[in-house]
Scaffold this motif. Structure first.
Motif, short mmCIF file in Angstrom:
data_model
loop_
_atom_site.label_atom_id
_atom_site.label_comp_id
_atom_site.label_asym_id
_atom_site.label_seq_id
_atom_site.Cartn_x
_atom_site.Cartn_y
_atom_site.Cartn_z
N GLN A 104 10.86 -5.53 -4.49
CA GLN A 104 9.86 -5.92 -3.49
C GLN A 104 9.45 -7.37 -3.74
OE1 GLN A 104 6.88 -2.76 -3.77
NE2 GLN A 104 7.87 -1.73 -2.06
N LYS A 128 -1.97 -5.60 2.30
CA LYS A 128 -1.51 -4.23 2.48
C LYS A 128 -0.32 -4.21 3.44
CE LYS A 128 -4.63 -2.03 0.04
NZ LYS A 128 -4.27 -1.19 -1.13
N LYS A 129 0.42 -3.15 3.36
CA LYS A 129 1.56 -3.00 4.26
C LYS A 129 1.11 -3.05 5.72
CE LYS A 129 5.43 0.08 5.33
NZ LYS A 129 6.12 1.36 5.03
N ASP A 130 1.86 -3.78 6.55
CA ASP A 130 1.63 -3.98 8.00
C ASP A 130 0.45 -4.91 8.31
OD1 ASP A 130 3.78 -2.34 8.74
OD2 ASP A 130 2.55 -0.54 8.64
N PRO A 205 5.63 -6.32 4.84
CA PRO A 205 6.52 -5.15 4.83
C PRO A 205 6.12 -4.11 3.77
CG PRO A 205 7.57 -7.00 3.75
CD PRO A 205 6.27 -7.52 4.29
N PHE A 206 5.26 -4.50 2.83
CA PHE A 206 4.80 -3.59 1.78
C PHE A 206 3.53 -4.15 1.15
CE2 PHE A 206 8.28 -6.28 0.18
CZ PHE A 206 7.60 -7.06 -0.73
N ASP A 207 2.85 -3.34 0.36
CA ASP A 207 1.69 -3.82 -0.39
C ASP A 207 2.16 -4.86 -1.41
OD1 ASP A 207 0.36 -1.94 1.02
OD2 ASP A 207 -0.08 -0.61 -0.67
N ASN A 233 5.64 -7.76 -4.88
CA ASN A 233 4.92 -6.63 -5.44
C ASN A 233 5.33 -6.51 -6.90
OD1 ASN A 233 3.82 -4.19 -6.24
ND2 ASN A 233 4.34 -3.13 -4.35
#
Length: 395
Positions: A104, A128-130, A205-207, A233
């Protein structure tokens, strides 16, 4: 002859003179009397008695001679140190170098042309994701989307009306099919424009953590070329290691690994998470991945790590120092044992062929040739010969 030897000899002579002559005279007279009597049974019994005494005397003489020899040669004996072999737990490790990575860790690129109108995050910020990170000017796509949605709704109304009429057999089938097709086309147009509009919104796309803001607000974004933001990440990290193909049967998923990261002076115990089934033909190695915890987020991608993997274990191994192993003319390894040790720490050297196993540091495993309880010569073995008498220093 040394002074000590002379003293011992004098003592033996004195003992012999004091009591030996009388005993010998009595024995001679006894034998002569038996011969004179001529009794066969008594003569045979006397012979057995004298032979038994002879064995005892010979044994005592040999012991005394051994003491004399030791006293004579003590200054000429090779001095050695010895150790009694014990079996022990042996864990062998292969030492390799790896690199820290995370799956990630990506750079977000523009997927649509346009001016970067908004950068909504800062370097080092947790996201955070999104979560929305940046916005690119859509060049009128939003208006096109609104128009397409309106047209799709109108087409949908027309289609539903034609469908009701056709169920009542009012109108023609062609009118119904045209209305249905038009509605489907309008829906596809809305879907395509929505996808294009979505590309103007850069989302996480991810935390993770914003590692770098590469682009600048107001600059022109080019699809596939303009790097916008790097997001990382650091929670799920791993060590990637190239392992020589010779260890393919030993290094597998689940194997224990000790990891040391020099920059952080940090030791980690982990296990092999994945082992590749592909052998790289260029360096004859295969890749493994070792998952590592990173709660404090101090471990960073691309750090160098030293990796030790337990590829072999033996709970009852015989280990000896590599420095005492010698080789004969045929290259066969051997060591010296100390045997027949007496009360004066004098023994004989015994050359013993051995079979070597794996080495770890200064020690090497012995597969065959030695056993627990053997007394092995650890110091002075280079100066002795096979079968030579030696003087053992204290352990």
């Amino acid at each position: 002859m040394s002074k000590t030897n002379r003293i011992i000899c004098v003592l033996i002579v004195i003992i012999y003179i004091s009591c030996g002559d009388d005993t010998a005279n009595r024995n001679v007279q006894s034998v002569e009397n038996l011969i004179a009597e001529g009794d066969p049974e008594k003569i045979v019994a006397k012979q057995k008695e004298l032979e038994s005494r002879k064995k005892v005397i010979n044994y005592q003489l040999e012991k005394l001679q051994g003491v004399i020899d030791n006293l004579d040669n003590e200054g000429k004996l090779s001095l050695v140190s010895v150790s009694v072999i014990k079996d022990t737990i042996f864990n062998h490790f292969i030492e390799l170098q790896g690199s820290v990575g995370t799956k990630q860790n990506i750079v977000l690129y523009a997927e649509i042309s346009g001016k970067i109108t908004k950068l909504l995050v800062k370097k080092g910020q947790k996201v955070k994701k999104d979560q929305l990170l940046a916005v690119i000017d859509d060049g009128g796509l939003s208006k096109q989307l609104s128009q397409a949605i309106y047209e799709a709704r109108l087409a949908g109304t027309t289609y539903r009306r034609q469908k009701k009429l056709w169920k009542k057999r009012i109108g023609s089938e062609m009118q119904f099919l045209e209305a249905k097709t038009n509605y489907q086309v309008k829906q596809n147009v809305v879907s395509q424009i929505k996808k294009q509009v979505a590309k103007t919104k850069i989302r996480a796309p991810f935390d993770g953590v914003i590692d770098d803001i590469i682009a600048e607000k107001g600059s022109l974004a080019i699809p596939g070329q303009t790097a916008l933001i790097r997001i990382v990440n650091l929670k799920e990290m791993y060590i990637k290691v190239e392992v020589p193909e010779s260890y393919v049967d030993y290094v597998k998923k689940g194997k224990k690994a000790n990891i040391y990261i020099p920059v952080l002076d940090k030791n980690i115990e982990a296990r092999v998470k994945q082992a590749s089934n592909y052998i790289n033909p260029n360096n004859r190695s295969f890749t493994i991945e070792i998952a590592i915890p990173n709660k404090d987020r101090k471990i960073k991608p691309n750090l160098t790590a030293k990796v030790k993997i337990n590829d072999y274990s033996n709970r009852k191994a015989i280990l000896i120092p590599k420095s005492i192993v010698s080789e004969n003319a045929d290259g066969e390894p051997y060591v010296y044992l100390a045997t027949n040790r007496d009360s004066l720490n004098v023994a004989k050297s015994k050359q013993t062929p051995i079979k070597l196993g794996r080495a770890q540091g200064d020690m090497v495993e012995i597969i065959s040739g030695l056993h627990a309880g053997d007394t092995i010569i650890t110091e002075g073995s280079r100066n002795i010969q096979k079968g030579q008498r030696i003087k053992i220093l204290e352990y």
